[in-house]
Design a protein around this motif. Sequence first.
Motif, mmCIF file in Angstrom:
data_model
loop_
_atom_site.group_PDB
_atom_site.id
_atom_site.type_symbol
_atom_site.label_atom_id
_atom_site.label_comp_id
_atom_site.label_asym_id
_atom_site.label_seq_id
_atom_site.Cartn_x
_atom_site.Cartn_y
_atom_site.Cartn_z
ATOM 1 N N GLN A 297 0.849 -1.187 0.000
ATOM 2 C CA GLN A 297 0.000 0.000 0.000
ATOM 3 C C GLN A 297 0.880 1.231 0.000
ATOM 4 N N ARG B 149 -1.525 13.396 5.690
ATOM 5 C CA ARG B 149 -1.361 12.016 5.206
ATOM 6 C C ARG B 149 -2.618 11.225 5.539
ATOM 7 N N TRP C 251 -3.200 7.810 4.823
ATOM 8 C CA TRP C 251 -2.786 6.553 5.429
ATOM 9 C C TRP C 251 -1.322 6.295 5.155
ATOM 10 N N GLU C 252 -0.753 5.455 6.002
ATOM 11 C CA GLU C 252 0.666 5.170 5.939
ATOM 12 C C GLU C 252 0.960 4.121 4.868
#
Length: 276
Positions: free
Chosen positions: A35, A54, A56-57
């Motif tokens: 991802q 951000r 998602w990481e």
Amino acid sequence: VTLTWDMGNFVRGLKSSTMIGFNVLNLTRIGKQEQYAAYIVTPNDSMTDYTIDRAWEPVSMSAQTKLYDYYFQRYSAIQHFTYDRTFNRVHDLSMSLNYYISKFTRGRVEFPQKEQQGSWSGRYTYDGKYTAQAALSYAGTVSLKTRNQYRLFPSFGASWVVSEEGFMKSQKFFDFLKLRAEWGNLGYQNNTPATGLYEEKWLGGSGTAFGPYTNNRWFGTSTETPSTAYYNKIANRNLNWETRKEFSVGLDAVMLHRRLTLNATYYNNEASGVWT
């Protein structure tokens, strides 16, 4: 694998065909389910500046893993008998008897239900003019309750080749003329039959999250999302085969030294027990 056997040494005109099949499919997908990082850009009201958050990481995988695994296996067998014989040059008799059975495993789960069906058909013609035929089909489905799973469906027909009669020899208009009639009671089931369609059905989901006030919830010290279940289909223990009674009568004709062909049919189909 198919085995064909001419059984004329035992019964003249009798033949047998046996087919045994085995199908297997194993589909496996291996790879990395990584991802990438995602960001949201939000400009200010005057469109002179913006902020970046951000969403998602990123997720990185050092090794490959199994992403999909599907297994299907089916055994099947078909037995087919045919009988064709002519007696005294005017009596033509032909019959066929068929039986089919199969069992399958899907996703490494063996289903106890079998798919099976038996059928018989016969036809008798006298002197090339008068024909009577019949067919019987005994079919089963896993979609219904045990007492309704199997049912017999008959059909009958007759035809008369009028142009072969003596009183038609002197006329020149018809090269061929046949009258025919058929009646049958046919059984149907869903295009994608499933086990136990007569049973009630529940579906699961997730309810409204709750937790502490600081997370915009009402109570508690941690945020929780409960599982829920809801009624999707009402049970119908009397669910039975969808049937259709079909009746047709018509004629086939070739006329004027094969310059003109006519096929006319009147039919009446009545469906009952339709699945919705």
